[in-house]
Design an enzyme around this catalytic site. Structure first.
Site, PDB file in Angstrom:
ATOM      1  CB  CYS B  76      18.773 -43.081  24.914  1.00 36.02           C
ATOM      2  SG  CYS B  76      20.088 -42.956  24.255  1.00 36.02           S
ATOM      3  CB  CYS B  79      15.565 -41.896  30.592  1.00 33.10           C
ATOM      4  SG  CYS B  79      16.591 -41.975  31.955  1.00 33.10           S
ATOM      5  CG  HIS B  80      14.287 -40.242  26.264  1.00 29.54           C
ATOM      6  ND1 HIS B  80      13.993 -39.220  26.266  1.00 29.54           N
ATOM      7  CD2 HIS B  80      15.951 -39.695  26.976  1.00 29.54           C
ATOM      8  CE1 HIS B  80      15.192 -38.808  27.386  1.00 29.54           C
ATOM      9  NE2 HIS B  80      16.285 -39.191  27.127  1.00 29.54           N
ATOM     10  CB  CYS B 114      20.930 -37.752  27.939  1.00 36.03           C
ATOM     11  SG  CYS B 114      19.416 -36.668  27.761  1.00 36.03           S
ATOM     12  CB  CYS B 177      26.659 -16.556   6.626  1.00 40.03           C
ATOM     13  SG  CYS B 177      26.904 -16.801   7.567  1.00 40.03           S
ATOM     14  CB  CYS B 180      26.914 -17.267  -0.426  1.00 41.00           C
ATOM     15  SG  CYS B 180      27.883 -16.914  -1.562  1.00 41.00           S
ATOM     16  CG  HIS B 181      24.340 -18.633   2.123  1.00 32.74           C
ATOM     17  ND1 HIS B 181      23.582 -19.321   1.374  1.00 32.74           N
ATOM     18  CD2 HIS B 181      25.314 -19.210   2.020  1.00 32.74           C
ATOM     19  CE1 HIS B 181      25.234 -20.682   1.649  1.00 32.74           C
ATOM     20  NE2 HIS B 181      26.049 -20.276   2.010  1.00 32.74           N
ATOM     21  NE  ARG B 218      28.185 -27.217   3.168  1.00 33.07           N
ATOM     22  CZ  ARG B 218      28.829 -26.485   3.113  1.00 33.07           C
ATOM     23  NH1 ARG B 218      30.087 -25.734   4.139  1.00 33.07           N
ATOM     24  NH2 ARG B 218      28.463 -25.775   2.080  1.00 33.07           N
ATOM     25  CB  CYS B 222      30.716 -21.439   5.152  1.00 30.91           C
ATOM     26  SG  CYS B 222      29.074 -21.721   3.825  1.00 30.91           S
TER      27      CYS B 222
END
Lengths: 106, 261, 163, 142
Positions: B76, B79-80, B114, B177, B180-181, B218, B222
């Site tokens: 990585c 290039c970076h 990449c 979702c 609740c959120h 995650r 849910c």
């Protein structure tokens, strides 16, 4: 090799009490969990952690499965002389890892 | 009820960032990271790099960043360069639109692109330690920066699609979702406060998982909790949801690697 | 520097001496005596007896810092500190942590000595349920000190393995 | 107004069938099983966070139960506020009373999206469990 995160001061005054923090990547599988197939997942833990300071043992911990995954242990020691502080974790399935750090004491 | 109905009704009309913003549910001033809903011990674990278990993955990712891989034998870093500068702020802008693919890609997919295209290496599997480590390392370089999904007209349909999934009732429990959120954050689901579902710290070390995990993991959690069939890793639905959530969280600071209960 | 097994044996010997004193001592608490009131499982009592012997323990000198309400029992931060000068002649030899509702009562045993400088150790533990956690420190003079804390573990509402 | 909901014939082959029931106004007056439920069993279902799920969202007059939710109304006095038939419809399909409610429909298998395979065609509670929970909620008079 399991990844470790060690926090030890690089320099200390002679007689100073230094704090050492250690983290090591390990699942600490308790042996009391049931896997998705319904069978118990076999125990796989680190059960011993030892710290030596220029070869002399200064701290030892015997761990049971109740220690959380990726064991974290913080303790202190007196900076007595320049040299090497070594950490050794051993456990189930032949697990054994040693790491060391240098400390300069003035 | 009326508000929920209006949100759905507005969707087909959404044409750009401005109209998306008009439909924002939680006012900017009230947007709060999940870290503000958790206890002081968990916050302390997150905030100190010498005690944050997620840093184990960041260290792994730092080593992986410099490791040459694949038929191209490139790292990585080849290039970076230094991630501290080149990756600064990158995670705050993802998922981002990829012109070649004609759709948004998340950070995990970007890393794997990449690998395939530059390193000529095989892609890393979702939730593999190697992919989590690289994602955590890249994410760590944006810590403290405000989430800023690009205002890119090409992403609007995908944000809208993510929002539609967020607000769609699913599973045997028939919850969305948003149930609740958006509508009930701050209240208690059993003993646990319901956060606003802002993905501020992914990949995140969840105490429940006892390991680091991705935002897609995650989201699948849910879905399983709602007794719905979770979207498979890497599907467009998951990326749309990720994009919508990052757009919805814009302005909040990146905390990667966060610690959550 | 520290011979763990010898330290444990020494601790057991010290307990016998200590318990003889305890019979007439004031302000001393027998852990074994106080536990039944809390309906502590037998397994923790047995484990404590195996580790430090049958002697009564004194409350005090040990500080057990653990959150009273934790969001997930998988990773509970715990700090134990013992009031001790940590000199050659007066120091903490071992610290033990026990719990009453995990599958195994023993959590960790720490062997240390004067080179620690101070007797303060932190780790993270798993607690399967709301329960009491007990710390016991064995001192170089043979005395045993203890502290305990009740921890309420919030049961995770949405668990991943539900299906 | 009387509405006939699901019947056994509507269920897919091999799936557990839902019993038919009649909604009258805001209630289902008749027991789904034809018999009254058992309040003690209902109490156990309400308290079980994998079966009834109730206390994830509701609190109630249950001082010994830790970690009760507050996303939904307190269950105290539920039996005084509502008749048995009203309680039954709220459990069976609360969305008929309020389409925006977050209360899951405990005895409905249709009109759901992306249900996990393990739960397809199955209500959250069986008819007998619904009756047990109704019997328990009816005891909550204050």
């Amino acid at each position: 090799m399991a990844r470790t995160l060690l926090n030890v001061p690089a320099k200390a005054a002679r007689g100073e009490i230094i704090e050492i923090k250690t983290l090591i990547a390990h699942p600490m599988e308790s042996g009391y969990r049931v896997g998705l197939n319904g069978a118990m997942i076999p125990r796989d833990i680190i059960d011993l952690f030892v710290c030596t300071y220029n070869g002399a043992e200064v701290f030892r911990a015997t761990l049971s499965p109740a220690i959380a995954a990726n064991p974290f242990i913080t303790f202190s020691t007196v900076a007595t002389e320049s040299g090497t502080i070594e950490f050794r974790w051993t456990g189930d399935n032949g697990f054994s890892q040693t790491e060391s750090v240098l400390i300069a004491v003035e | 009820m009326t508000a929920a109905f209006l949100r759905v009704a507005i969707l087909p009309l959404v044409a750009g960032f401005a109209s998306l913003a008009l439909a924002a549910d939680i006012p900017t001033a009230e947007r709060r990271s999940g870290s503000e809903f958790m206890g002081p011990e968990t916050r302390a674990m997150q905030d100190d790099d010498t005690t944050n278990p997620g840093m184990l993955w960041v260290l792994d990712g730092e080593a992986a960043w410099r490791r040459r891989e694949g038929a191209a034998d490139k790292s990585c870093a080849d290039c970076h360069g230094y991630a501290q500068t080149s990756m600064n702020g990158v995670a705050a802008r993802y998922p981002a639109f990829d012109a070649a693919k004609g759709r948004p890609v998340d950070l995990e997919e970007r890393i794997n692109m990449c690998r395939s295209e530059q390193q000529k290496a095989t892609p890393l599997p979702f939730e593999s330690q190697a992919l989590l480590a690289l994602t955590a390392y890249v994410g760590r370089q944006s810590r403290g920066q405000a989430i800023a999904v690009a205002d890119d007209a090409r992403t609007y349909p995908f944000i809208a699609a993510g929002r539609e999934i967020f607000e769609r009732r699913q599973g045997q429990l028939d919850l969305s979702c948003a149930s609740c959120h958006d509508d009930n954050w701050g209240k208690k689901l059993a003993g646990a406060p319901v956060p606003q579902a802002h993905p501020t710290g992914y990949p995140t070390y969840r105490l429940e998982w006892q390991t680091l995990g991705s935002l897609q993991r995650r989201l699948r959690n849910c879905m399983i909790g709602m007794r719905a069939e979770p979207y498979a890793y890497g599907t467009a639905e998951n990326v749309d949801l990720e994009l919508y959530l990052m757009w919805r969280a814009r302005g909040l600071a990146i905390e990667t690697p966060a610690v959550r209960p | 520097m520290i011979d763990y097994d010898r330290a444990m044996q020494a601790t057991r010997r010290s307990i016998l001496i200590g318990s003889a004193r305890l019979a007439v001592g004031a302000g001393l608490v027998s852990l074994v005596g106080t536990i039944p009131a809390r309906a502590t499982p037998q397994t923790m009592r047995d484990a404590i007896r195996e580790a430090v012997g049958d002697a009564p323990l004194r409350t005090g000198r040990v500080t057990l810092d653990i959150p009273s309400l934790v969001e997930n029992g998988n990773t509970v931060p715990l700090t134990v500190a013992v009031d001790s000068p940590m000199t050659e002649s007066d120091h903490v030899k071992t610290i033990h942590i026990f719990n009453e509702k995990n599958p195994q009562p023993h959590v960790i045993t720490i062997a240390l000595g004067p080179r620690a400088g101070k007797a303060r150790v932190a780790t993270r533990i798993k607690l399967a349920d709301t329960q009491q956690v007990v710390a016991i420190a064995a001192m170089s003079d043979g005395s045993l000190w203890t502290a305990s804390a009740d921890v309420i573990v919030t049961i995770a509402a949405c668990i991943e393995d539900v299906n | 107004m009387v509405v006939l909901a699901c019947s056994a014939a509507a269920a897919a082959p091999g799936e557990p069938a839902l019993r038919s029931f009649a909604i009258v106004g805001d209630a289902i007056p008749d027991s789904l099983t034809g018999a009254p439920g058992d309040a003690a069993r209902g109490r156990a279902i309400v308290f079980n966070r994998q079966v009834g799920l109730c206390l994830l969202c509701h609190s109630g007059p249950f001082p010994d139960e830790k970690f009760q939710g507050n996303l939904a109304p307190d269950l105290s006095g539920a039996g005084a506020r509502s008749s048995i038939g009203q309680l039954r419809l709220r459990l069976v399909d609360a969305s008929r009373l309020n389409p925006a409610t977050i209360m899951p429909s405990y005895y409905r298998t249709e009109g759901l999206t992306r249900v996990a395979p393990a739960f397809v065609g199955k209500p959250i509670l069986t008819a007998a469990q619904i009756e047990d929970v109704v019997a328990f909620l009816a005891t909550l008079q204050e």
